[in-house]
Every structure is written in C-alpha cells, then in structure tokens.
Enzyme design. Structure first.
Site, short mmCIF file in Angstrom:
data_model
loop_
_atom_site.label_atom_id
_atom_site.label_comp_id
_atom_site.label_asym_id
_atom_site.label_seq_id
_atom_site.Cartn_x
_atom_site.Cartn_y
_atom_site.Cartn_z
N HIS A 179 0.84 -1.20 0.00
CA HIS A 179 0.00 0.00 0.00
C HIS A 179 0.87 1.25 0.00
CE1 HIS A 179 -3.30 -2.69 0.85
NE2 HIS A 179 -4.16 -1.71 1.04
N HIS A 197 0.73 -4.07 8.91
CA HIS A 197 2.17 -3.88 8.75
C HIS A 197 2.80 -3.33 10.03
CE1 HIS A 197 2.56 -4.73 4.49
NE2 HIS A 197 1.50 -3.99 4.25
#
Length: 339
Positions: A114, A167
C-alpha cells in the site's frame, strides 16, 4: 528483528487505543492506499483530466506493485496480526488490539505494498500538478502546499496500515521511501503510443519472470506459501482471507493491466478529443462500470481458473476507461455533419 516487531505491536496498540474515534478515517485511508484503488479509482479520474498522466499512473502502479511482490518474496516480513500469536511472546499479556476486514492480507509483509504503490503513483500526480502550477502561476508556495498534502496523505496511509495490524512501522517506511524513488524514476518513461507488441511482451515478461523466480526459490527449499498458512491460522475471521489479496493475484492484476493498456492504445491510438462536459460523463460511466467489474465474483476453484479470470478482469479496465466509454460518449455527443 524481534525487538523491532515488539515495538511495532506496541505502537499499533497505542494507535488503536488513542485514535479509536478516527477508525473510519484509518479504514478509508487504507482503502485509498490499496494498489487496486490506483487502478480502479485514481486512474480514471487522472486520465480524463490529463491523458498522459493517467497512462503514467497505470504504468507506475503496475510496475511498483510487481516490484513490491518480488521484494516481499526476497525479504519475507511478518505481519502484526499473525506475529502476535505465532511468536508466543504475548501469551501472558496479549496486546489489546483488534483486526478488521482489510487486515488479513495473505502475502509477506515487507515492504508495505500500500505504502509503496501509493507513494509511487501519487508522486507522479503531485509532481505533474506542481509542474503545471509552477508554469502557469509561478508560485512556489502552491507547489510546496501540494507536496505537503502529498506527505500528509502518505502519513495517513502509513498509519492506517499500522492501525489495522497489516504492517509494522519499519515496513511502512521502507515502502514509502522505495515508492517515491520508483515514482521519480518511472515517471521519466511513460509508454504512450507504444506498439501493442511492446505491452504484450512486457506483460508476459512480468508473468514469466515472477513465475521463474518463484520456482527457483521453491527449488532452493523456500516455502513461499508460508504467509498464506499463517494468515488462515491467525486471522480472526476466515472469510477475511481472500484470494484477491494473495501474491499471485497482484501479479495477474499487474500483467493484465499492462496488456489492457496496450490493447486500449491499439484500438484507438490517439483517443477521442472530448470537451469537459463529455469527459465528466465519461468519468461517471467509467466509475460505474469499474465498480461492477471489481465486484464481479470469480470462481476460486481451481486456482488457475481464478487467476486467469483475474488477469482478464483487469485487462478490461484500461479498455473500458480509454476506449469503450469515451467511444460511447463520443457517439452520443458528436454533432452530425451538415451536408
């Protein structure tokens, strides 16, 4: 790495506890940072404003996501939502965190896709806007504001990935920095008006190179499906682990998009020159069409059929935006020639 992972979990816990009221903002930011959003949301808007920049967005999105996949296969990288349970370090005092529907991606975690794709794609957009504003207004302040907004947006996307446990912070930072570098580099060579054979070869090269690299790694004894097993084990809801977030889905999206970009320029090399109002109509119709294309269900068994259809699905996207919808609007709005 254990210490780095621990600190990342603590940061995610603090972020969830102290910004619970901003949950909707973080979820929207994570959605906007999704690589598929660059293709389905950002590309049509930019393309109908400026054709070359729109093509650059698609080009950079595909290549940066492909490179991200390769980096993940090399670097591995845990994800917080599975590492918390898998590590066994928090059995006595588990962190007070929760998962979300967009948490359970099944690929390795480093670097953040992302962050990497978003920073690359939006560098292309913001730098183009800054150049335009500098040329027409001569204002350096406006350019600085644009780059500041770019940094704020990247910060929101990065924090959102930490917030939803997708993450660790260092993975986000690595993705952001790598993406900016890719955006600067790839913007220099936009494949506008290149022959179809160029895109066909490039698309097949991405597929072939990734598959060969995957096979070589597996031959050396590296199990590249390790992350999928962990995702299925530690995701709080099994239906959140979807095939469209798997590494091979990313690969087929990127290859399909590039082939579709070549086909779109082959069918109508220069595109249609449309005034502002018809272009606005094009954007509305394209957005509607892409919404239904993205939501069209694909059979997940056998996997080869799913990935083949996924490839075809994304190869259609550039053709819808660049050829089918503009051609339809051109027919609707073209004034008949007087004899």
């Amino acid at each position: 790495m254990e210490s780095l992972y621990r600190q990342g979990v603590w940061m995610a816990e603090a972020l969830q506890q102290n910004s619970r009221s901003l949950e909707d903002l973080w979820l929207v930011a994570s959605h906007m940072g999704d690589p598929k959003a660059a293709v389905l949301l950002v590309f049509p808007v930019v393309f109908y404003i400026h054709r070359r920049t729109g093509i650059a967005v698609l080009w950079v999105a595909a290549l940066s996501e492909w490179l991200n996949l390769v980096f993940k296969w090399i670097l591995f990288g845990e994800r917080p939502y599975w590492w918390i349970g898998q590590s066994g370090l928090f059995s006595e005092k588990p962190p007070e965190v929760q998962q979300f529907q967009s948490t359970c991606e099944s690929g390795p975690g480093s670097p953040s896709g992302h962050a990497m794709v978003t920073s690359a794609v939006w560098w292309v957009i913001i730098s183009s806007l800054a150049s335009f504003s500098q040329a027409y207004t001569g204002s350096k302040i406006l350019s600085a504001v644009l780059y500041l907004l770019y940094a704020v947006f990247l910060g929101c996307v990065g924090l959102s990935r930490i917030f939803i446990l997708a993450h660790f912070p260092h993975q986000v930072v690595a993705g952001l920095l790598t993406g900016v570098l890719l955006g600067v580099f790839l913007k220099r060579s936009v494949p506008e008006r290149r022959p179809l054979l160029f895109f066909f070869r490039f698309s097949m090269a991405l597929l072939g190179a990734a598959l060969i690299f995957h096979a070589v790694l597996e031959k050396t004894g590296i199990d590249l499906s390790w992350s999928i097993s962990l995702a299925k084990r530690w995701c709080s809801r099994s239906e959140w682990v979807r095939m469209d977030t798997a590494p091979f889905s990313s690969l087929n999206r990127d290859a399909g998009v590039l082939l579709g970009l070549g086909l779109a320029q082959y069918w109508k090399p220069g595109g249609w020159t449309l005034p502002r109002a018809p272009r606005t109509l094009c954007l509305a119709l394209s957005s509607l069409a892409l919404h239904y294309i993205s939501r069209f269900p694909l059979p997940t068994v056998p996997p080869l059929l799913f990935y083949s259809l996924f490839f075809l699905k994304y190869s259609i996207v550039p053709q819808v935006v660049m050829v089918l919808v503009p051609g339809f609007v051109h027919l609707l709005t073209a004034k008949p020639k007087r004899e």
